[in-house]
Design a protein around this motif. Structure first.
Motif, PDB file in Angstrom:
ATOM      1  N   ARG A 238      67.969  10.472-111.501  1.00 24.92           N
ATOM      2  CA  ARG A 238      68.424   9.100-111.740  1.00 24.92           C
ATOM      3  C   ARG A 238      69.011   8.909-113.136  1.00 24.92           C
ATOM      4  O   ARG A 238      69.756   7.954-113.373  1.00 24.92           O
ATOM      5  N   GLU A 239      68.743   9.819-114.042  1.00 28.71           N
ATOM      6  CA  GLU A 239      69.387   9.733-115.350  1.00 28.71           C
ATOM      7  C   GLU A 239      70.903   9.872-115.235  1.00 28.71           C
ATOM      8  O   GLU A 239      71.643   9.386-116.098  1.00 28.71           O
ATOM      9  N   ALA A 240      71.370  10.515-114.159  1.00 23.57           N
ATOM     10  CA  ALA A 240      72.815  10.680-113.965  1.00 23.57           C
ATOM     11  C   ALA A 240      73.511   9.339-113.761  1.00 23.57           C
ATOM     12  O   ALA A 240      74.710   9.221-114.047  1.00 23.57           O
ATOM     13  N   GLU A 241      72.782   8.341-113.268  1.00 23.20           N
ATOM     14  CA  GLU A 241      73.379   7.019-113.068  1.00 23.20           C
ATOM     15  C   GLU A 241      73.884   6.438-114.387  1.00 23.20           C
ATOM     16  O   GLU A 241      74.813   5.621-114.410  1.00 23.20           O
ATOM     17  N   TRP A 242      73.271   6.876-115.482  1.00 21.72           N
ATOM     18  CA  TRP A 242      73.587   6.291-116.780  1.00 21.72           C
ATOM     19  C   TRP A 242      74.835   6.885-117.414  1.00 21.72           C
ATOM     20  O   TRP A 242      75.292   6.411-118.454  1.00 21.72           O
ATOM     21  N   GLY A 243      75.438   7.900-116.773  1.00 20.20           N
ATOM     22  CA  GLY A 243      76.667   8.444-117.322  1.00 20.20           C
ATOM     23  C   GLY A 243      77.771   7.400-117.395  1.00 20.20           C
ATOM     24  O   GLY A 243      78.322   7.136-118.467  1.00 20.20           O
TER      25      GLY A 243
END
Length: 306
Positions: A238-243
């Motif tokens: 879910r950290e990828a959503e913050w890209g």
């Protein structure tokens, strides 16, 4: 994906498309609207043939070459809507009529963002991620990030997926187009090789991701609630959503705070998410050209030096 400016000339809608819907509709009136930066879009008032009721639709149209893009967008919207965590327009149809492809959605009445909008948005996004948590990586098919292909074949682990299907794919494409210089290529290769170390410390597991949360891909509806549109879905950390949120999301600090209060990410997520910002910058380099080369080189060098 942050898009280029929409076309200036107003296109004409072939209203006979409505007869292909199920049930068939008749167009009462239509007007061009914003929100279709890759494809022209309309607000369309239609009358149903089965009961005579009228409803408003959002209709995007493009060449037949965009039919697969529209189908993937509809599939992503459906997947997000099925979570029941945040409002998402459920697609009514994707179709090819005449020489054009169409995506038909229910019309969303929007309003000015109210106090507390971004806090609610942050909570809802965290709820989406938590409700869909699991261990699958990728998606059952490749789809699109804006107009660019997005590769989603599952890999053995998340760092390998990011290295090959995200950074690797974009770098190879940029090299093929003559857009990536040797310095950028070398730094990205170092990043790919070090991906397990770069992403170390993240929470294990994956979630359903919207995948393209720039400021044009979320709305505030007439009740003040957030609405997601135009996804590039996959399953991943879910950290990828913050890209894209960090790059072009224009979300204030209260959004991040509400997300973290609802479902905290592990310490170091800001550093790790720089890799996902790089993915979106590389995509913009490939789509829009060398104007993004400097940002790509700067961020890649920063990640290598960490």
């Amino acid at each position: 994906m942050k898009k280029s400016k929409p076309q200036q000339r107003s296109p004409v809608l072939d209203e006979s498309f409505a007869g292909q819907l199920d049930p068939p509709r008749r167009v009462v009136e239509s007007q061009t609207v914003g929100g279709g930066c890759i494809s022209p879009a309309w607000q369309v008032l239609v009358e149903r043939s089965d009961n005579g009721e009228r409803e408003r639709l959002f209709v995007k149209r493009n060449s037949m070459a965009m039919a697969e893009n529209f189908r993937c967008e509809a599939s992503g919207l459906t997947a997000l809507a099925q979570t029941g965590t945040i409002r998402v327009p459920s697609p009514l149809a994707t179709l090819v009529h005449g020489s054009h492809a169409y995506l038909v959605l229910p019309w969303i009445e929007t309003s000015k963002r109210r106090n507390g909008f971004f806090e609610e948005f942050g909570r809802r996004l965290a709820q989406l991620h938590r409700a869909t948590s699991g261990d699958q990586i990728g998606w059952h098919e490749d789809n699109f990030l804006g107009s660019a292909p997005q590769k989603n074949a599952a890999m053995q682990n998340w760092p390998h997926f990011v290295a090959e299907q995200r950074i690797g794919f974009q770098v190879r494409w940029a090299v093929d187009q003559g857009l990536a210089d040797r310095r950028l290529q070398a730094d990205c290769e170092r990043i790919m090789s070090a991906m397990p170390e770069i992403l170390d410390g993240r929470q294990q597991g994956t979630s359903l991701l919207h995948g393209d949360l720039w400021s044009g891909n979320y709305l505030c509806d007439d009740s003040g609630q957030p609405v997601l549109i135009d996804p590039a879905v996959s399953r991943g950390c879910r950290e990828a959503e913050w890209g894209m949120i960090r790059l072009f999301g224009a979300c204030p600090v209260e959004f991040e705070q509400a997300y973290q209060e609802t479902w905290p990410m592990n310490d170091g997520w800001q550093r790790r998410s720089s890799v996902y910002v790089l993915y979106h910058l590389l995509n913009h380099l490939n789509l829009f050209g060398s104007g993004y080369l400097g940002q790509c080189r700067s961020l890649a060098a920063e990640i290598v030096s960490q």
